[in-house]
Design a protein around this motif. Structure first.
Motif, mmCIF file in Angstrom:
data_model
loop_
_atom_site.group_PDB
_atom_site.id
_atom_site.type_symbol
_atom_site.label_atom_id
_atom_site.label_comp_id
_atom_site.label_asym_id
_atom_site.label_seq_id
_atom_site.Cartn_x
_atom_site.Cartn_y
_atom_site.Cartn_z
ATOM 1 N N ALA A 1 1.541 6.385 0.055
ATOM 2 C CA ALA A 1 1.544 4.922 0.119
ATOM 3 C C ALA A 1 0.387 4.399 0.959
ATOM 4 O O ALA A 1 -0.150 3.315 0.688
ATOM 5 N N LEU A 2 -0.022 5.167 1.970
ATOM 6 C CA LEU A 2 -1.073 4.703 2.880
ATOM 7 C C LEU A 2 -2.475 4.980 2.348
ATOM 8 O O LEU A 2 -3.419 4.229 2.656
ATOM 9 N N THR B 1 5.109 3.342 -4.175
ATOM 10 C CA THR B 1 5.339 4.436 -3.237
ATOM 11 C C THR B 1 6.066 3.951 -1.996
ATOM 12 O O THR B 1 6.880 4.677 -1.412
ATOM 13 N N THR B 2 5.791 2.715 -1.578
ATOM 14 C CA THR B 2 6.507 2.147 -0.439
ATOM 15 C C THR B 2 8.004 2.055 -0.737
ATOM 16 O O THR B 2 8.847 2.446 0.079
ATOM 17 N N ALA C 1 -0.033 0.820 -3.635
ATOM 18 C CA ALA C 1 0.876 1.369 -2.631
ATOM 19 C C ALA C 1 2.309 0.866 -2.786
ATOM 20 O O ALA C 1 3.231 1.464 -2.215
ATOM 21 N N CYS C 2 2.529 -0.204 -3.528
ATOM 22 C CA CYS C 2 3.865 -0.821 -3.591
ATOM 23 C C CYS C 2 4.944 0.109 -4.145
ATOM 24 O O CYS C 2 6.017 0.239 -3.540
ATOM 25 N N TYR D 1 2.732 6.246 -9.766
ATOM 26 C CA TYR D 1 1.321 6.558 -9.518
ATOM 27 C C TYR D 1 0.387 6.020 -10.601
ATOM 28 O O TYR D 1 -0.793 6.372 -10.629
#
Length: 402
Positions: free
Chosen positions: A345-346, A50-51, A47-48, A22
Motif C-alpha cells: 500500500a505504501l 491494498t489499504t 494504494a486504496c 493490484y
C-alpha cells in the motif's frame, strides 16, 4: 483428485482478487488523461485497495476460523463484486472512487485470509512448495489479466468498462466457490498444553516477515510503474505496454511454480529465497541503468524484473507456516500478510512521489537497494527433517491456518 480441484478454485479466487487489488496501475494512462489526475494522485488510488486489504485481513481470518473457507471466500468476493460494480457505474470523482476501492480491497481480504488455508489444508508437506507455488501464481496472473484487459477496456469504455469487467469476474468466481469448494477437515485438538510461542527466543520468523516485506518494494515498483515508464520513456501505447506486461506477469507465474518445486526438491525454502533476492537486486539495478540511459533493453529488463520479483512470495509464505507450526501458523501468516500488504500500500504513492521529484531510474535504484537489504536479512536455517516438515502443516484432508 479433489485436492487439485480445491487448488484450482483457491488459485482462481486469489487471481480474481489480485486483478482488482493490484490492477489499478494499468488504468494510469486513463486516470492521468481523461480524469486529469497527477502521477501522485494515481499512486494514492493504486494504494486504496491494498489499504482496505490490510485493515480487514485479521477480521476475515477470524471469520474463516469460525465458519470455514468456502463461506468466507464466497461472501468476500461477492461483496468485492458489488463495490466494483458501484465504482463502475456510480462513483464520480477521486474521493468516491477511492472509497469504493478501499471497500473492495477490504472485501477481497477474505480471499487472502482463507484461500491459502483451502490450498494447504489439502496437501502434504512433500507437495506443499509446489502447491503454494501454484497458488501464489495468482498475483502475477491477476496482474497479467488486469494488464491485458484494463487498458483497452478503459480506452474504449472508460473506467466503467474496466471496473465492470472486474466486478463480473469476481461475481463468477464467488459463485463457483459457493457451489463447488469444500473445506478441508480440521485436525483434532492435541492436548491441553498451549503450543510454545515461536516468536519467543528466536528472530527467524521476524526476519522472514521483514525480508519478504522488503521484497515487495522491487516487485511493486516494477509492476506498478512499468506501464507508465514504457509510455513516458519509450513512448509505447498503453495497450501495447499492457500486452508486454501481461507476458511478464505470465512469466512471473511460471517462476513461482518452478521455485516452489525447486524448494521441495532441495528441502529448503530460505536458501533459494536468499539467492533469488540477490538476483533481484542485480536485475532491478540493471533496469534502473537502462531507464537512466534509455535503450531497447529497457523493455527487456522490465519484463525480466517483473518475472523475477514475483518468484519468492510462495517461499516466504510456506516457510512462515512451517516455522510457526500448526498452532501458530494462522497468526504468523496474518502478521506476514499484513506486513507485505502494508508495504504494497505504501510503495505506489511513495515511489510516485520519488519519480515525480526526480526520474524513473532513482525509484528503481532504491528498489534494488531494498532487495540487497532483504537478501542480507533472510535467515538460512538447516532444512527441516521430514518428520518436522510434516508436523509443520497438515496432510491431505487436514488443515492449518493460513
Amino acid at each position: 483428485m479433489l485436492r487439485w480441484v480445491m487448488l484450482a478454485l483457491g488459485t482462481a479466487a486469489q487471481t480474481a482478487a489480485c486483478a482488482f487489488v493490484y490492477g489499478v496501475p494499468y488504468l494510469a494512462d486513463e486516470l492521468r488523461g481523461r480524469e486529469a489526475l497527477s502521477l501522485t494522485q494515481v499512486g494514492l488510488l493504486v494504494a486504496c485497495p491494498t489499504t482496505g486489504l490490510v485493515l480487514a485481513l485479521y477480521l476475515w481470518g477470524a471469520a474463516a476460523d469460525r465458519w470455514g473457507e468456502r463461506v468466507v471466500i464466497a461472501l468476500g468476493l461477492g461483496a468485492a463484486a458489488a463495490a466494483l460494480a458501484a465504482a463502475a457505474w456510480w462513483a464520480h470523482g477521486m474521493a468516491a472512487l477511492g472509497l469504493l476501492l478501499v471497500l473492495a480491497g477490504a472485501a477481497g481480504a477474505s480471499v487472502y485470509s482463507a484461500s491459502g488455508r483451502l490450498v494447504m489444508g489439502w496437501f502434504s508437506a512433500r507437495e506443499r512448495g509446489l502447491a503454494m507455488g501454484i497458488r501464489q501464481t495468482s498475483t502475477p496472473l491477476g496482474m497479467g489479466v488486469a494488464a491485458l484487459a484494463m487498458p483497452p477496456l478503459a480506452a474504449h469504455h472508460g473506467l466503467g468498462g474496466a471496473f465492470g469487467f472486474l466486478a463480473v469476474v469476481c461475481a463468477v468466481i464467488a459463485a463457483l466457490i459457493a457451489l463447488f469448494a469444500a473445506d478441508p477437515a480440521r485436525p483434532p485438538a492435541r492436548g491441553a498444553e498451549p503450543a510454545p510461542n515461536p516468536y519467543r527466543g528466536s528472530t527467524v520468523l521476524w526476519r522472514i516477515h521483514g525480508s519478504a516485506a522488503l521484497l515487495v518494494v522491487p516487485q511493486f515498483t516494477a509492476g506498478a510503474f512499468a506501464l507508465v515508464l514504457l509510455t513516458d520513456v519509450r513512448h509505447w501505447s498503453p495497450v501495447h505496454a499492457g500486452q508486454l506486461i501481461a507476458v511478464a506477469q505470465g512469466l512471473g507465474a511460471l517462476s513461482r511454480i518452478a521455485v516452489g518445486r525447486w524448494s521441495d526438491r532441495v528441502g529448503h525454502r530460505l536458501r533459494p529465497m536468499r539467492q533469488l533476492a540477490a538476483a533481484t537486486a542485480v536485475l532491478v539495478a540493471a533496469t534502473a541503468l537502462t531507464t537512466a540511459f534509455p535503450s531497447p533493453l529497457t523493455a527487456v529488463f522490465l519484463v525480466a524484473a517483473i518475472a523475477l520479483t514475483s518468484s519468492t512470495n510462495g517461499l516466504s509464505f510456506t516457510s512462515t507456516a512451517e516455522h510457526a507450526g500448526p498452532a501458530w501458523s494462522g497468526r504468523a501468516l496474518g502478521v506476514h500478510n499484513t506486513g507485505q500488504n502494508l508495504t504494497a500500500a505504501l510503495v505506489p504513492p511513495a515511489m510516485a512521489a520519488v519519480i515525480s521529484a526526480t526520474a524513473y531510474w532513482p525509484g528503481f535504484a532504491l528498489a534494488a537497494a531494498t532487495a540487497c537489504v532483504s537478501a542480507a536479512l533472510i535467515p538460512v536455517t538447516p532444512p527441516a527433517a521430514p518428520a518436522q516438515a510434516a508436523a509443520a502443516g497438515a496432510g491431505p484432508g487436514r488443515t492449518i491456518s493460513a
